[in-house]
Motif scaffolding. Structure first.
Motif, PDB file in Angstrom:
ATOM      1  N   LYS A   1       3.507  -8.312 -61.843  1.00  0.00           N
ATOM      2  CA  LYS A   1       4.351  -8.916 -62.861  1.00  0.00           C
ATOM      3  C   LYS A   1       5.638  -8.106 -62.995  1.00  0.00           C
ATOM      4  O   LYS A   1       5.668  -6.904 -62.725  1.00  0.00           O
ATOM      5  CB  LYS A   1       3.633  -8.980 -64.204  1.00  0.00           C
ATOM      6  N   VAL A   2       6.675  -8.792 -63.428  1.00  0.00           N
ATOM      7  CA  VAL A   2       7.975  -8.153 -63.635  1.00  0.00           C
ATOM      8  C   VAL A   2       8.434  -8.474 -65.050  1.00  0.00           C
ATOM      9  O   VAL A   2       8.508  -9.642 -65.442  1.00  0.00           O
ATOM     10  CB  VAL A   2       9.021  -8.647 -62.616  1.00  0.00           C
ATOM     11  N   PHE A   3       8.729  -7.440 -65.833  1.00  0.00           N
ATOM     12  CA  PHE A   3       9.138  -7.590 -67.218  1.00  0.00           C
ATOM     13  C   PHE A   3      10.507  -6.968 -67.451  1.00  0.00           C
ATOM     14  O   PHE A   3      10.887  -6.007 -66.778  1.00  0.00           O
ATOM     15  CB  PHE A   3       8.154  -6.874 -68.163  1.00  0.00           C
TER      16      PHE A   3
ATOM     17  N   PHE B   1       9.932 -10.089 -54.481  1.00  0.00           N
ATOM     18  CA  PHE B   1      11.150 -10.663 -55.041  1.00  0.00           C
ATOM     19  C   PHE B   1      10.844 -11.288 -56.399  1.00  0.00           C
ATOM     20  O   PHE B   1       9.711 -11.692 -56.668  1.00  0.00           O
ATOM     21  CB  PHE B   1      11.719 -11.750 -54.122  1.00  0.00           C
ATOM     22  N   ALA B   2      11.875 -11.397 -57.240  1.00  0.00           N
ATOM     23  CA  ALA B   2      11.719 -12.025 -58.543  1.00  0.00           C
ATOM     24  C   ALA B   2      12.989 -12.796 -58.879  1.00  0.00           C
ATOM     25  O   ALA B   2      14.069 -12.497 -58.352  1.00  0.00           O
ATOM     26  CB  ALA B   2      11.441 -10.979 -59.622  1.00  0.00           C
ATOM     27  N   THR B   3      12.854 -13.779 -59.760  1.00  0.00           N
ATOM     28  CA  THR B   3      14.009 -14.540 -60.232  1.00  0.00           C
ATOM     29  C   THR B   3      13.838 -14.859 -61.709  1.00  0.00           C
ATOM     30  O   THR B   3      12.724 -15.102 -62.179  1.00  0.00           O
ATOM     31  CB  THR B   3      14.206 -15.846 -59.434  1.00  0.00           C
TER      32      THR B   3
ATOM     33  N   PRO C   1      14.247 -22.500 -56.233  1.00  0.00           N
ATOM     34  CA  PRO C   1      13.304 -22.929 -55.195  1.00  0.00           C
ATOM     35  C   PRO C   1      12.273 -21.831 -54.958  1.00  0.00           C
ATOM     36  O   PRO C   1      12.437 -20.700 -55.411  1.00  0.00           O
ATOM     37  CB  PRO C   1      14.191 -23.141 -53.972  1.00  0.00           C
ATOM     38  N   THR C   2      11.210 -22.156 -54.256  1.00  0.00           N
ATOM     39  CA  THR C   2      10.217 -21.131 -53.939  1.00  0.00           C
ATOM     40  C   THR C   2      10.855 -20.055 -53.067  1.00  0.00           C
ATOM     41  O   THR C   2      11.884 -20.281 -52.418  1.00  0.00           O
ATOM     42  CB  THR C   2       9.024 -21.732 -53.195  1.00  0.00           C
ATOM     43  N   LEU C   3      10.239 -18.891 -53.035  1.00  0.00           N
ATOM     44  CA  LEU C   3      10.770 -17.812 -52.197  1.00  0.00           C
ATOM     45  C   LEU C   3      10.785 -18.231 -50.735  1.00  0.00           C
ATOM     46  O   LEU C   3      11.745 -17.933 -50.007  1.00  0.00           O
ATOM     47  CB  LEU C   3       9.934 -16.546 -52.376  1.00  0.00           C
ATOM     48  N   LYS C   4       9.761 -18.931 -50.301  1.00  0.00           N
ATOM     49  CA  LYS C   4       9.707 -19.397 -48.915  1.00  0.00           C
ATOM     50  C   LYS C   4      10.884 -20.305 -48.611  1.00  0.00           C
ATOM     51  O   LYS C   4      11.525 -20.195 -47.552  1.00  0.00           O
ATOM     52  CB  LYS C   4       8.386 -20.128 -48.660  1.00  0.00           C
ATOM     53  N   GLU C   5      11.190 -21.208 -49.542  1.00  0.00           N
ATOM     54  CA  GLU C   5      12.336 -22.097 -49.342  1.00  0.00           C
ATOM     55  C   GLU C   5      13.645 -21.314 -49.389  1.00  0.00           C
ATOM     56  O   GLU C   5      14.591 -21.622 -48.648  1.00  0.00           O
ATOM     57  CB  GLU C   5      12.341 -23.178 -50.426  1.00  0.00           C
ATOM     58  N   TYR C   6      13.711 -20.331 -50.247  1.00  0.00           N
ATOM     59  CA  TYR C   6      14.928 -19.536 -50.412  1.00  0.00           C
ATOM     60  C   TYR C   6      15.256 -18.760 -49.135  1.00  0.00           C
ATOM     61  O   TYR C   6      16.406 -18.721 -48.692  1.00  0.00           O
ATOM     62  CB  TYR C   6      14.740 -18.569 -51.584  1.00  0.00           C
ATOM     63  N   LEU C   7      14.241 -18.147 -48.547  1.00  0.00           N
ATOM     64  CA  LEU C   7      14.456 -17.376 -47.316  1.00  0.00           C
ATOM     65  C   LEU C   7      14.662 -18.278 -46.112  1.00  0.00           C
ATOM     66  O   LEU C   7      15.392 -17.928 -45.177  1.00  0.00           O
ATOM     67  CB  LEU C   7      13.285 -16.433 -47.076  1.00  0.00           C
TER      68      LEU C   7
ATOM     69  N   GLU D   1       8.792 -11.729 -69.643  1.00  0.00           N
ATOM     70  CA  GLU D   1       8.467 -11.782 -68.215  1.00  0.00           C
ATOM     71  C   GLU D   1       9.478 -12.641 -67.476  1.00  0.00           C
ATOM     72  O   GLU D   1       9.976 -13.642 -68.010  1.00  0.00           O
ATOM     73  CB  GLU D   1       7.057 -12.358 -68.052  1.00  0.00           C
ATOM     74  N   VAL D   2       9.813 -12.263 -66.246  1.00  0.00           N
ATOM     75  CA  VAL D   2      10.731 -13.080 -65.450  1.00  0.00           C
ATOM     76  C   VAL D   2      10.070 -14.409 -65.103  1.00  0.00           C
ATOM     77  O   VAL D   2       8.848 -14.555 -65.204  1.00  0.00           O
ATOM     78  CB  VAL D   2      11.175 -12.357 -64.170  1.00  0.00           C
ATOM     79  N   ALA D   3      10.865 -15.376 -64.670  1.00  0.00           N
ATOM     80  CA  ALA D   3      10.350 -16.726 -64.455  1.00  0.00           C
ATOM     81  C   ALA D   3       9.409 -16.829 -63.266  1.00  0.00           C
ATOM     82  O   ALA D   3       8.392 -17.529 -63.325  1.00  0.00           O
ATOM     83  CB  ALA D   3      11.519 -17.701 -64.283  1.00  0.00           C
ATOM     84  N   GLN D   4       9.756 -16.160 -62.158  1.00  0.00           N
ATOM     85  CA  GLN D   4       8.945 -16.267 -60.943  1.00  0.00           C
ATOM     86  C   GLN D   4       8.907 -14.923 -60.213  1.00  0.00           C
ATOM     87  O   GLN D   4       9.912 -14.214 -60.166  1.00  0.00           O
ATOM     88  CB  GLN D   4       9.526 -17.311 -59.984  1.00  0.00           C
ATOM     89  N   VAL D   5       7.748 -14.608 -59.646  1.00  0.00           N
ATOM     90  CA  VAL D   5       7.565 -13.429 -58.799  1.00  0.00           C
ATOM     91  C   VAL D   5       6.796 -13.864 -57.561  1.00  0.00           C
ATOM     92  O   VAL D   5       5.833 -14.630 -57.664  1.00  0.00           O
ATOM     93  CB  VAL D   5       6.779 -12.309 -59.508  1.00  0.00           C
TER      94      VAL D   5
END
Length: 448
Positions: free
Chosen positions: A87-89, A161-163, A169-175, A149-153
């Motif tokens: 998790k990312v806070f 990665f986090a956003t 988009p998903t990380l897979k789509e982003y990369l 908490e961040v929206a996505q990890v």
């Protein structure tokens, strides 16, 4: 293109941003490296929207392990959960906003704010306060006041990665198809990778984009800026990039990777013959795992930036994030990457080699830092900052007949990746949401 000097003001609404970014004609303005209004928009529309690198899984292997870092200028805590997840806070107490963790890394059962004694477990839940009775008397609901908490990890090949954006988009789509190339460094051996040693932090008085662009595809500077350092490390002559028989510049949605297929060019300048030997020793297994093409990329002359600010040099194995600290300053977080399966002595040689070359006192990094700082300082001038800067090399070099994924261009001596980077930067600043960002890709999106 006229050489007549222009002066154009940037407004807070950025209505005239197109005056400073004309990719079709291979032109940007130095003003984008110093303007405060542009920088504030970057924090909102890029750093609060994109997927940002925050950790390597090897940094937080056990429950309660954490590191602190930043996403843009927002400080965050990355912590391993009891279920193995991450998790990312925000590193900010929801009472008055004080930091709840001042250490760079460690292991803990929770976080406590120094100001009023609010305490949180590693899942971010508020579990107690100093003088708790006064809260109970105020009908205070603990469940609503945990760490934000961040929206996505998500993670890919050990990279976390986090956003902040739930609509990203998903990380897979982003990369996208860039993962096919990234495997050459991050997945060339069974067991994956890890960081060797800790984080090296340093500051530069430069704009974050200048450093990120340098890694996205600027091999052009190496033969000039780094010539003497390369000769010193290699003990003699240095090969010209223009002499490589096969090299490429590949990009996708602002990400860029430029590389040759020379196998060991980058690792050679670390000055450790044992590292060259290691790369050649694993090459057959890399070819079996990833194919012959990518086995030639493992430690070749190359560099990469994942938009907006995550970069690396394969071979030299320096991994870095250009953390923005205003339009004219960055804090560089860097690490040394090694294969987990590599012998301990090889890991140590890589760590020491990276320190000698790409660290605050490294023979290559000092060259780069000086250039980046003066590029930024000149952009502060009212007239100088408004002048046209050329980024038009390789305008007509797109490979339309290729099986390689992504937007593929001939040669490394090419500014195609820089143009794609700034175009994506421009598109983000002009978009209110992800749905408004145009798809400018023309290459193959599929990754086999």
């Amino acid at each position: 293109m006229s050489n007549i000097i222009k002066t154009v003001d940037v407004t807070d609404s950025l209505e005239n941003l197109s005056e400073f970014c004309d990719i079709e004609n291979g032109r940007i303005s130095g003003k984008i490296f110093s303007d405060k209004a542009i920088y504030e928009q970057e924090l909102e529309k890029i750093f609060a929207r994109c997927w940002l690198f925050v950790a390597h899984e090897s940094q937080i292997p056990k429950t309660g392990d954490y590191i602190t870092t930043t996403m843009g200028e927002d400080e965050v805590i990355v912590v391993r959960q009891k279920d193995g997840g991450i998790k990312v806070f925000l590193n900010a107490c929801p009472h008055r906003g004080n930091k709840v963790c001042f250490a760079e890394s460690g292991s803990t059962r929770g976080f406590i704010c120094n100001y009023h004694g609010w305490s949180f477990n590693t899942a971010g839940n508020l579990v107690g306060q100093h003088e708790s009775g006064i809260y109970e008397a105020s009908d205070f609901d603990k469940s609503k006041w945990g760490l934000k908490e961040v929206a996505q990890v998500d993670s890919w090949k050990g990279l976390v990665f986090a956003t902040f954006d739930p609509e990203a988009p998903t990380l897979k789509e982003y990369l996208g198809p860039m993962t096919w190339y990234l495997d050459a460094l991050f997945d060339n051996q069974e067991g994956g990778t890890e960081f060797a040693g800790g984080c090296i932090r340093s500051t530069y008085e430069c704009n974050w984009k200048i450093a990120a662009e340098n890694f996205v595809g600027d091999i052009l500077h190496a033969g000039w800026t780094h010539d003497s350092a390369a000769r010193a490390m290699l003990g003699g002559a240095v090969a010209k990039v223009s002499d490589f028989e096969e090299s490429y510049s590949v990009n996708w949605n602002g990400h860029g990777y430029e590389f040759a297929l020379d196998t060991v060019g980058n690792v050679a300048v670390l000055g450790e013959s044992a590292l060259n030997k290691y790369v050649h020793t694993i090459k057959p297994s890399v070819a079996e795992r990833l194919g012959e093409f990518r086995s030639n990329m493992v430690a070749s002359v190359s560099s990469c930036t994942i938009f907006p600010n995550f970069s690396f040099l394969a071979g030299q194995n320096t991994i870095r994030v250009w953390q923005p600290r205003g339009p004219n300053k960055i804090e560089l977080f860097s690490w040394v990457l090694v294969n987990k399966s590599a012998p301990d002595d090889i890991k140590e040689k890589w760590r020491k080699g990276a320190m000698m070359t790409f660290s605050p006192t490294g023979v290559f990094e000092m060259d780069d830092g000086e250039n980046w700082e003066y590029c930024t300082k000149t952009s502060k001038g009212k007239v100088t900052g408004a002048q046209d800067l050329y980024i038009g090399l390789g305008m007509n070099t797109l490979e339309r007949q290729t099986d390689l994924p992504g937007n593929v261009y001939k040669g490394q001596l090419n500014e195609a990746n820089a143009r794609a980077y700034y175009q994506h930067w421009y598109d983000h600043l002009n978009a209110k949401s992800w749905s408004e960002i145009p798809d400018r890709n023309v290459g193959k999106a599929e990754v086999e």
